[in-house]
Design a protein around this motif. Structure first.
Motif, PDB file in Angstrom:
ATOM      1  N   TYR A   1       0.841  -1.210   0.000  1.00 61.67           N
ATOM      2  CA  TYR A   1       0.000   0.000   0.000  1.00 61.67           C
ATOM      3  C   TYR A   1       0.869   1.249   0.000  1.00 61.67           C
ATOM      4  CZ  TYR A   1      -3.714   3.257   1.341  1.00 61.67           C
ATOM      5  OH  TYR A   1      -4.610   4.290   1.377  1.00 61.67           O
ATOM      6  N   VAL A   2       0.705   2.065  -1.052  1.00 60.90           N
ATOM      7  CA  VAL A   2       1.438   3.321  -1.215  1.00 60.90           C
ATOM      8  C   VAL A   2       0.400   4.426  -1.285  1.00 60.90           C
ATOM      9  CG1 VAL A   2       3.110   4.593  -2.608  1.00 60.90           C
ATOM     10  CG2 VAL A   2       3.166   2.082  -2.574  1.00 60.90           C
TER      11      VAL A   2
ATOM     12  N   THR B   1      11.336   2.155  -3.027  1.00 64.83           N
ATOM     13  CA  THR B   1      10.978   1.207  -4.089  1.00 64.83           C
ATOM     14  C   THR B   1      11.653  -0.140  -3.896  1.00 64.83           C
ATOM     15  OG1 THR B   1      10.762   3.093  -5.591  1.00 64.83           O
ATOM     16  CG2 THR B   1      10.871   0.907  -6.586  1.00 64.83           C
ATOM     17  N   ALA B   2      12.909  -0.118  -3.491  1.00 64.81           N
ATOM     18  CA  ALA B   2      13.641  -1.377  -3.323  1.00 64.81           C
ATOM     19  C   ALA B   2      12.982  -2.263  -2.273  1.00 64.81           C
ATOM     20  CB  ALA B   2      15.090  -1.084  -2.947  1.00 64.81           C
TER      21      ALA B   2
ATOM     22  N   HIS C   1       8.328   1.594 -12.029  1.00 60.93           N
ATOM     23  CA  HIS C   1       8.716   1.117 -13.357  1.00 60.93           C
ATOM     24  C   HIS C   1      10.230   0.987 -13.461  1.00 60.93           C
ATOM     25  CE1 HIS C   1      10.031   1.891 -17.551  1.00 60.93           C
ATOM     26  NE2 HIS C   1       9.033   1.064 -17.849  1.00 60.93           N
ATOM     27  N   ASP C   2      10.944   2.061 -13.122  1.00 59.13           N
ATOM     28  CA  ASP C   2      12.399   2.060 -13.287  1.00 59.13           C
ATOM     29  C   ASP C   2      13.066   1.071 -12.334  1.00 59.13           C
ATOM     30  OD1 ASP C   2      11.910   4.028 -15.122  1.00 59.13           O
ATOM     31  OD2 ASP C   2      12.711   5.675 -13.899  1.00 59.13           O
ATOM     32  N   GLY C   3      12.552   0.965 -11.109  1.00 54.70           N
ATOM     33  CA  GLY C   3      13.159   0.064 -10.127  1.00 54.70           C
ATOM     34  C   GLY C   3      12.951  -1.398 -10.440  1.00 54.70           C
ATOM     35  N   ASN C   4      12.024  -1.695 -11.320  1.00 56.21           N
ATOM     36  CA  ASN C   4      11.687  -3.079 -11.655  1.00 56.21           C
ATOM     37  C   ASN C   4      12.314  -3.542 -12.966  1.00 56.21           C
ATOM     38  OD1 ASN C   4      10.278  -5.551 -11.228  1.00 56.21           O
ATOM     39  ND2 ASN C   4       8.641  -4.868 -12.622  1.00 56.21           N
TER      40      ASN C   4
END
Length: 430
Positions: free
Chosen positions: A192-193, A233-234, A261-264
């Protein structure tokens, strides 16, 4: 006043109207089928909008939905054969406002009800004032459950037409609980964000109440300050949740979604995990080139109510072409709020706010279905019993909140524009 001109007069008292092109020669003159109990005065309704925060982005279409509904009610003969009066709209700009001054104005004008679309905290502070004045309140945007904790503050006078956080949590939670751990994700888990707000905390608690008793888990929560989105994000991705819920404003969500998106991305530039993402009511529009192509491939947005009908779209665009084809969020609920108040007053045969309030659930759950203002008012004048199914779909209320209502799910194309919108029911009964 013509329908096309009505949009320009949202900020003044509105009383007169004319027919819409293509309909019969309706007027606001008294009907021979009017109820025998005529209070001798018009139905007077106040409206409160949001000039800041998440609600502000929908202020134009909400105000327009109300004014357009008033035209339709008056074209169908009005309430007790009289036009509905809208008191000058009050737009909240101060987060500390409690609406006490505006409520006094409404009471002095003899208002029965108010339609509101302001911040949750403002509404919570204002409800005791509305209740003291005997003014019924219909909210088209409020979803937080905390306002229901103090029944004495609302005194049975607050009604909400949008699926609440409890209903959203049921929808999102069931999606997560249905997962089986495919692609290495942890089954039955929700990350949950959210913007840190009354509504954000409410949805978090409701999600916990759904997943925890069903052997699920809530990852986080990851709260961020309003207009200052930040995310670990990590840590989120390391938990490998089976669903991510992102709850906040559109611009805040650009940063959150880009971070996810970028972290994945793996070394080959492709996503490592395919985690479904759910968005809330305030961040489910088109993103376009604000995000990389295909950034929303696993994302589903959420909108209140059903997909707008062609009639509703035509009505709104005829009044204001600047809305575009995607600018109708909460306008259906706003339209229905005014109609429901008109039908409730006609049913109650009074404009006393506390009495009108008692009939609001009944006109949504009565006898014969009525899907237009004209059909509903005619049936009531003839002594009939109706359940109104309006622009926002079927709504049944219990303790002032929807136990049956609709939400719409939004999917996105490769260019991050809205690809499709589909409606489904949320049922909290039983």
């Amino acid at each position: 006043m013509s329908r096309s001109l009505a949009a320009g007069f949202v900020g003044v008292t509105l009383t007169a109207c004319t027919r819409r092109t293509g309909r019969g020669q309706q007027s606001a003159s008294p009907s021979p089928d009017a109820p025998t109990k005529d209070p001798g005065v018009p139905l007077v309704v106040g409206t409160v909008g949001g000039g800041y925060g998440l609600e502000a982005q929908f202020e134009k279409q909400i105000a327009l939905g109300i004014s357009e509904a008033r035209i339709d009610v008056d074209n169908a003969g009005g309430v007790f054969g009289r036009p509905v009066e809208l008191v000058e709209r009050y737009v909240v700009t101060d987060p500390a406002d409690d609406l006490a001054g505006y409520v006094t104005t409404l009471a002095d004008r003899g208002a029965s009800a108010a339609i509101v679309s302001c911040d949750e905290d403002v509404l919570a502070r204002a409800m005791p004032h509305f209740a003291d004045a005997g003014i019924a309140v219909v909210s088209v945007t409020s979803t937080a459950m905390g306002i229901r904790a103090d029944a004495a503050a609302t005194r049975g006078l607050l009604f909400r037409l949008t699926v609440s956080d409890r209903g959203l949590a049921r929808t999102f939670g069931q999606e997560a609980l249905a997962t089986t751990g495919d692609q290495g994700l942890v089954p039955r888990s929700v990350a949950y964000v959210s913007r840190d707000s009354t509504q954000g905390r409410s949805l978090e608690q409701e999600l916990r109440d759904v997943v925890a008793p069903n052997y699920g888990s809530l990852v986080g929560p990851f709260f961020f300050a309003p207009d200052a989105p930040a995310l670990d994000t990590a840590a989120l991705l390391a938990a490998k949740p089976s669903l991510i819920v992102v709850n906040g404003g559109a611009q805040e969500s650009v940063a959150i979604l880009r971070s996810l998106h970028d972290g994945n991305l793996g070394p080959d530039g492709r996503p490592v995990l395919r985690i479904p993402v759910r968005l809330g009511y305030y961040n489910s529009g088109a993103y376009g080139d604000q995000l990389p192509p295909e950034a929303l491939a696993q994302v589903t947005g959420t909108r209140a109510g059903v997909v707008p009908s062609a009639e509703h779209v035509d009505m709104m665009l005829a009044a204001d072409t600047s809305l575009g084809l995607g600018g109708f969020d909460f306008s259906e609920e706003a339209y229905d709020a005014l109609v429901v108040l008109a039908l409730s007053a006609q049913s109650a045969a009074t404009v006393e706010g506390t009495q009108v309030a008692q009939f609001i659930p009944a006109v949504l759950d009565g006898g014969d279905e009525a899907s237009t203002v004209e059909d509903a008012l005619v049936a009531l004048r003839d002594g009939g019993d109706i359940h109104y199914v309006g622009r926002s779909g079927t709504i049944l209320l219990q303790d002032g909140d929807p136990v049956t209502a609709q939400v719409s799910s939004v999917t996105y194309a490769e260019n991050n524009q809205v690809q499709d919108v589909q409606s489904s029911g949320v049922d909290l009964r039983g």
